[in-house]
Design an enzyme around this catalytic site. Sequence first.
Site, PDB file in Angstrom:
ATOM      1  N   ASP A 243       0.390   5.538   0.723  1.00 36.39           N
ATOM      2  CA  ASP A 243      -0.391   6.428   1.298  1.00 36.39           C
ATOM      3  C   ASP A 243      -0.672   7.618   0.205  1.00 36.39           C
ATOM      4  O   ASP A 243      -0.310   7.655  -0.837  1.00 36.39           O
ATOM      5  CB  ASP A 243       0.243   7.296   2.480  1.00 36.39           C
ATOM      6  CG  ASP A 243       0.484   6.375   3.708  1.00 36.39           C
ATOM      7  OD1 ASP A 243      -0.356   5.362   3.843  1.00 36.39           O
ATOM      8  OD2 ASP A 243       1.310   6.507   4.581  1.00 36.39           O
TER       9      ASP A 243
ATOM     10  N   ARG B 264       0.840  -1.233  -0.118  1.00 33.61           N
ATOM     11  CA  ARG B 264      -0.034  -0.109   0.007  1.00 33.61           C
ATOM     12  C   ARG B 264       0.876   1.119  -0.064  1.00 33.61           C
ATOM     13  O   ARG B 264       1.934   1.124   0.715  1.00 33.61           O
ATOM     14  CB  ARG B 264      -0.938   0.230   1.172  1.00 33.61           C
ATOM     15  CG  ARG B 264      -1.793  -1.275   1.520  1.00 33.61           C
ATOM     16  CD  ARG B 264      -2.653  -1.259   2.598  1.00 33.61           C
ATOM     17  NE  ARG B 264      -3.124  -2.370   2.876  1.00 33.61           N
ATOM     18  CZ  ARG B 264      -3.796  -2.466   4.090  1.00 33.61           C
ATOM     19  NH1 ARG B 264      -3.857  -1.669   5.010  1.00 33.61           N
ATOM     20  NH2 ARG B 264      -4.624  -3.941   4.197  1.00 33.61           N
TER      21      ARG B 264
ATOM     22  N   ARG C 257       9.291   7.516   5.544  1.00 33.94           N
ATOM     23  CA  ARG C 257       9.086   8.937   5.759  1.00 33.94           C
ATOM     24  C   ARG C 257       9.613   9.506   7.171  1.00 33.94           C
ATOM     25  O   ARG C 257      10.111  10.514   7.196  1.00 33.94           O
ATOM     26  CB  ARG C 257       7.543   9.297   5.561  1.00 33.94           C
ATOM     27  CG  ARG C 257       7.051   9.034   4.285  1.00 33.94           C
ATOM     28  CD  ARG C 257       5.548   9.244   4.278  1.00 33.94           C
ATOM     29  NE  ARG C 257       4.873  10.227   4.858  1.00 33.94           N
ATOM     30  CZ  ARG C 257       3.717  10.615   5.131  1.00 33.94           C
ATOM     31  NH1 ARG C 257       2.862   9.481   4.893  1.00 33.94           N
ATOM     32  NH2 ARG C 257       3.329  11.606   5.618  1.00 33.94           N
TER      33      ARG C 257
END
Length: 391
Positions: free
Chosen positions: A194, A192, A341
């Site tokens: 974001d 996945r 991140r």
Amino acid sequence: MSGDGVGHEGKHHAPAPPRSNPEDGGLRRCSRIPFDCKWDPLRGSCPGCGHLECSDLFGAMGTRGARGMGAEMRRLASSPSLRSIPQLRKDRSTPNFVSRSRGRFSLPLRPHFIPSPIPAGGRCKICQGRFRVLECSLPMASERVHRLLLSYEGSAFKGWQIQGTDPTVQLALEQAVETIWGRRIPVHGSGRTDSGVHALGQVATFTAPPKLADLARLRSALNNNLPDAVRVLRCTLAPDSFHARFSATGKEYRYRIHNHEIMPPFELGRAWHIPRPLDTEAMRKAAAHLLGTHDFASFASNPGYARTTTVRTITRAEVKASGPRVELTFRGDGFLYRMVRNLAGALVKVGHHRITPEDFAAILQACRRTAAPNTASACGLYLAKVFYSSR
């Protein structure tokens, strides 16, 4: 795929009635398809061969239609696959074809077949007659794993995973596949991403019967039905055991920073703007502590579900600077939720001398998310590559 019908041994007799084959899931099979065809299940077409049968007779077409079919009849008459096929049903569908302009053909009349995508109930372009679906003489095509290499601009989507009717990459892909196959087929990604995160080399898979022999045409068909912000770069068939997520052995992420006082407008949404100068040498020293196998709990956000482990192995951690662009590259056997991140946010703190490379190593060893700095913006993150075993 061969189009040879069931029971065609060259003896001229009426075909056996349709029957069910338990191995084909009870699909009724018919020996009436007279030539090779490819599986192409669009709306109104045969689920096995994808052709539609016109229910009008060649002899009932009239002069105009007969003239237009002369070349097609000669092609069918010379087809090797027709020479050994028995005469079809002894009913109104088998009189000889008569053309006022070309005389009588020796080929017994057969229903002509119109390749899809003409929908059932429409008009035949050859004879203007209505047509119906003919039962297929071929078994259902086996399903194959289709592997897609994708690139997308993440700011146009609410992430990868389907979230109701919100625009997501997975939803866009499943809608494109449904348009082509005529039914909803799940599409699985390697992982996945974001909202706002981009991909240069995302991999996705779905399982469906082969649609087009030329996979380049299938790639074009998918792109024609996808938003402009997502593109299929390559489409291939994979082994049945292949899965985009569970077969992956590693990934590579890149994080882009624009380190200049002025942010170019065309870079908005594609890089994290850091106007203050960064000490990239200090950032490289800190990134070196990431290499190897560690518990990355300090750099993992709460995903909302229980994790089995937060231990990961990083094989590449680089910081490169070229003019105002600073690019961070991380490669490993797997990554935790928002791990890249969080690493980028901490390295920027090192670049601003808020923490030292040694402090960065201590944060890694603490194994507590509260010990690390804040998360970096999603706009600078790119899923660059997904790695799979060569076996």
